[in-house]
Structures are given as C-alpha cells and as structure tokens.
Design an enzyme around this catalytic site. Structure first.
Site, PDB file in Angstrom:
ATOM      1  N   SER A 131      12.645   6.528   6.778  1.00  0.00           N
ATOM      2  CA  SER A 131      12.335   6.324   8.192  1.00  0.00           C
ATOM      3  C   SER A 131      12.690   4.895   8.605  1.00  0.00           C
ATOM      4  CB  SER A 131      10.836   6.578   8.403  1.00  0.00           C
ATOM      5  OG  SER A 131      10.477   6.248   9.714  1.00  0.00           O
ATOM      6  N   GLU A 184      10.630  -2.090   6.598  1.00  0.00           N
ATOM      7  CA  GLU A 184      11.770  -1.369   7.180  1.00  0.00           C
ATOM      8  C   GLU A 184      12.727  -1.046   6.032  1.00  0.00           C
ATOM      9  OE1 GLU A 184      13.237   0.102   9.897  1.00  0.00           O
ATOM     10  OE2 GLU A 184      14.868   0.312   8.451  1.00  0.00           O
ATOM     11  N   CYS A 213       6.473  -7.057   6.856  1.00  0.00           N
ATOM     12  CA  CYS A 213       7.669  -6.706   7.630  1.00  0.00           C
ATOM     13  C   CYS A 213       7.841  -7.764   8.716  1.00  0.00           C
ATOM     14  CB  CYS A 213       7.492  -5.328   8.270  1.00  0.00           C
ATOM     15  SG  CYS A 213       8.918  -4.809   9.245  1.00  0.00           S
ATOM     16  N   CYS A 262       3.561   8.623   0.689  1.00  0.00           N
ATOM     17  CA  CYS A 262       4.191   7.693   1.623  1.00  0.00           C
ATOM     18  C   CYS A 262       4.284   6.332   0.918  1.00  0.00           C
ATOM     19  CB  CYS A 262       3.321   7.620   2.883  1.00  0.00           C
ATOM     20  SG  CYS A 262       3.840   6.350   4.029  1.00  0.00           S
ATOM     21  N   GLU A 283       0.840  -1.201   0.000  1.00  0.00           N
ATOM     22  CA  GLU A 283       0.000   0.000   0.000  1.00  0.00           C
ATOM     23  C   GLU A 283       0.875   1.252   0.000  1.00  0.00           C
ATOM     24  OE1 GLU A 283      -4.132  -1.273   2.108  1.00  0.00           O
ATOM     25  OE2 GLU A 283      -2.487  -0.841   3.471  1.00  0.00           O
ATOM     26  N   CYS A 311      -0.422   6.646   9.941  1.00  0.00           N
ATOM     27  CA  CYS A 311       0.864   6.034  10.236  1.00  0.00           C
ATOM     28  C   CYS A 311       0.677   4.732  11.023  1.00  0.00           C
ATOM     29  CB  CYS A 311       1.669   7.030  11.048  1.00  0.00           C
ATOM     30  SG  CYS A 311       3.353   6.574  11.198  1.00  0.00           S
ATOM     31  N   CYS A 348       1.969  -2.193  15.290  1.00  0.00           N
ATOM     32  CA  CYS A 348       1.954  -1.903  13.846  1.00  0.00           C
ATOM     33  C   CYS A 348       1.160  -2.948  13.063  1.00  0.00           C
ATOM     34  CB  CYS A 348       3.396  -1.854  13.345  1.00  0.00           C
ATOM     35  SG  CYS A 348       3.531  -1.781  11.565  1.00  0.00           S
ATOM     36  N   CYS A 402       6.974  -4.966  15.423  1.00  0.00           N
ATOM     37  CA  CYS A 402       6.559  -3.890  16.344  1.00  0.00           C
ATOM     38  C   CYS A 402       5.106  -4.153  16.739  1.00  0.00           C
ATOM     39  CB  CYS A 402       6.717  -2.522  15.691  1.00  0.00           C
ATOM     40  SG  CYS A 402       8.418  -2.203  15.168  1.00  0.00           S
TER      41      CYS A 402
HETATM   42  S1  SF4 Z   1       6.682  -0.163  12.491  1.00  0.00           S
HETATM   43 FE1  SF4 Z   1       7.901  -0.413  10.621  1.00  0.00          FE
HETATM   44  S2  SF4 Z   1       9.575  -1.776  11.256  1.00  0.00           S
HETATM   45 FE2  SF4 Z   1       7.996  -1.989  12.849  1.00  0.00          FE
HETATM   46  S3  SF4 Z   1       6.778  -3.753  12.160  1.00  0.00           S
HETATM   47 FE3  SF4 Z   1       5.807  -1.889  11.326  1.00  0.00          FE
HETATM   48  S4  SF4 Z   1       6.642  -1.681   9.269  1.00  0.00           S
HETATM   49 FE4  SF4 Z   1       7.990  -3.080  10.400  1.00  0.00          FE
END
Ligand code: SF4
Length: 347
Positions: free
Chosen positions: A196, A165, A117, A110, A96, A340, A124, A121
């Site tokens: 980022s 990432e 990923c 963005c 996306e 975000c 997320c 986190c």
């Molecule tokens: S915040 Fe970024 S690095 Fe962390 S799980 Fe989500 S996409 Fe991956």
C-alpha cells in the site's frame, strides 16, 4: 566478532545466499537449505539446522546475525483475534505489526516497512514520529516469522500497511515480498500480498513495469486535490490525476488484477455526498476497487463520521458506480490502537 561487523543472513534471497556460500567455500545447494531454514522454518538458532555441516554452523555462529528484531510487547484486543506487536530493531528503533484472525480463521498480518515516516499525512499517528529508519529485508520478514511462531498459525495474507511508506524502501519491500511468495520461503500467493502506497508515482511505474504480481493499493483519501493537499502533502508532488493515470497504466498491463484505492473517510473532511459523487466520477475512468475505511480516531483532530454519514457516502458511490468494486473495511483492534493509521511509538 562484534555485532556491527556481522553479516545479516536473514534477509538474503537465494542468489545472495549462493554468493555467501561460494565466498565461504560451501556448495551452492547449501544456499537452498539455508533459505528453507531461514524462511520456511523461521529458524533463529543455527544449531537446529540438522542438514548443515558443522564447519558451516561454526561460521554462521561466528559471523552472522539470524535474528533482527526483539519482541518488546504484545497487546491483545478485546475480541482476542487482533494482536498488536511492538518490536525493537537492532538500531534501537521501534516498529509495530498487527495480527488479525477473521471468522473463517484466515490470518492476516499488517507489517511495517519503516520505523516512523516522513511524509506527514495529517491524520496519521505514524507521521508524528518522523522517519527513524528504513527496515532491512530481514527486519520486514522477522515481523512475520516471530508472529507466525508465537501465534502457531500459518499466515494467509500480508499487507504492507503498517508504519512507513513501502515505496520509499522499495528494494527491501519487493525483496521481502518475493521471499514471502517463494514456495521454499513462506509460500504465500502473490495475490495475498498487498503493498500500500500513498502514491510515489515513479515507484508505482517501476512496480508495473517490473510486472510484479503482488496486490497494489493506493491511499487516495480525497476526491479532489484541494482536500488531498490539506491532508496528504505528497499530493502537491503527485496529484490525483497522476494516480488515475497510474491506474490506467496498471489496467493496460494487468488483464486480471485491479488497484485498490483506499479511502479513509473522515467526518467533515471527505465524507459528504458531493465527495462521493466526485470520487465516483474520477474512479469511473478505469477498472479498480475502492476500499472505504471509517477513520480510527487518534488525537481528536479528525473524527470518524456517523454510521448514517458513512452509509449515505457508500449509497452515493453505488448510485454512480460503473467500473469499480466497492468494499468497506470496519477495522478490528481499535481498543488497542491497532486500526489503520493508528500505529505509532513515541520514544
Ligand atoms: S499514512 Fe502512511 S505515508 Fe502517510 S504519514 Fe502515515 S505511514 Fe506515512
């Protein structure tokens, strides 16, 4: 020729296009022409490349891939200014990207650097997908090429803050950023391109040592290791002190630029006045910016703090701040899960 044997022309930088031209017996200046067609014009159809000779067009049609993403859907937020795009890669994975136009008609996009990923986190949405693939340079750039074409708007800012990432796909990310910055590519100023990272320290070091001029943001999201370990497993490998040291190294090597520390503020996790006091203490050691991002709720586990809590947090930062600049990002596009940390595709 089957697709799997074809060459990805989209994603090649100028030296790579020159090698391709040499291998196919075309003069080096053709590489510059192809570069402009691919990135400045965003052409996906070789037949529109009017200054390219027919024998070159035939080889490209036969042997090369010019388009790396398929647009699956487009979701427009109530504000009409934020649009989320869902794309499918050639490998069949989903990513996306989000296009945002502000009151001054500045167009920020963005973009994703990976499909999914694997850094886990806890807050997320992308983490729930696991890692499906690193995006190629062409797939990173095609997000912008397609969005620019569909919106009819030039792109002023690019942020590598979508899925993934970026520093775990370092080479493709830096190559794509250089093409965005190139005058014959997208011609976007390096300061308007921000990468980022959650803090992959060896790659931050490499980024600084290579003297990259792009903006650098680090997702900090906590003022102490105990909290950060709980929400961001990567902290066990590279704790906060390492990130602060990277900031000092960056300041030493960049007279004008500043790292932005992003701080997604989550109710009861990292939102107290003592968290703000501790954050001021660790950030005062070197010049930087701090960007406070009220959490965009995804699955109910983490909550966005009340506006009063957010204000108290920011007031405390201002009270103790000596060295850093404070910004607050109120995300648009929450109604379409384009804020975000909200990007995710469940397959
Ligand atoms: S915040 Fe970024 S690095 Fe962390 S799980 Fe989500 S996409 Fe991956």
């Amino acid at each position: 020729m089957s697709n799997s044997n074809k060459i990805f022309l989209k994603g090649m930088d100028l030296p790579e296009l020159e090698v391709w031209c040499k291998l196919n017996n075309f003069l080096p200046f053709r590489a510059k022409q192809l570069y402009e067609w691919l990135y400045c014009h965003g052409s996906e159809d070789v037949s529109v490349m009017t200054n390219i000779p027919n024998n070159c067009i035939e080889i490209i049609q036969e042997q090369c891939i010019l388009s790396t993403l398929e647009l699956i859907s487009k979701t427009v937020a109530q504000n009409k200014k934020t649009i989320k795009f869902l794309f499918k890669t050639i490998n069949g994975n989903f990513i996306e990207s989000v296009s945002m136009v502000d009151e001054a008609d500045r167009h920020t996009v963005c973009i994703s650097s990976q499909s999914g990923c694997n850094l886990g986190c806890d807050f997320c949405a992308t983490a729930k997908m696991g890692l499906l693939q690193n995006l190629s340079t062409g797939e990173i750039l095609d997000q912008l090429i397609i969005i620019r074409r569909l919106s009819g708007l030039a792109i002023n800012n690019v942020v590598y803050m979508g899925m993934g990432e970026p520093f775990l796909n370092y080479d493709n990310v830096i190559k794509s950023a250089n093409i965005l910055n190139n005058k014959k590519g997208f011609n976007i100023s390096a300061q308007k391109i921000t990468i980022s990272t959650v803090g992959i320290v060896p790659k931050i070091k490499r980024f600084i040592e290579e003297k990259n001029k792009f903006g650098l943001a680090i997702s900090l999201n906590a003022s102490n290791d105990l909290t950060r370990n709980n929400i961001m497993p990567i902290n066990k490998k590279w704790p906060i002190a390492d990130l602060i040291n990277m900031n000092k190294m960056y300041v030493k090597n960049n007279k004008r630029g500043k790292i932005t520390f992003e701080y997604v503020i989550m109710d009861g996790i990292n939102s107290s006045v003592s968290d703000a006091t501790e954050l001021s203490r660790i950030l005062n050691s070197a010049k930087c910016k701090v960007n406070i991002i009220p959490y965009n709720e995804t699955d109910g586990k983490y909550k966005r703090p009340s506006d009063t809590t957010i204000k108290e947090f920011i007031d405390t930062l201002y009270l103790y701040n000596k060295n850093f600049q404070i910004l607050v990002r109120w995300s648009n596009g929450l109604d379409i899960d384009a804020g975000c940390g909200q990007l995710a595709v469940v397959q």
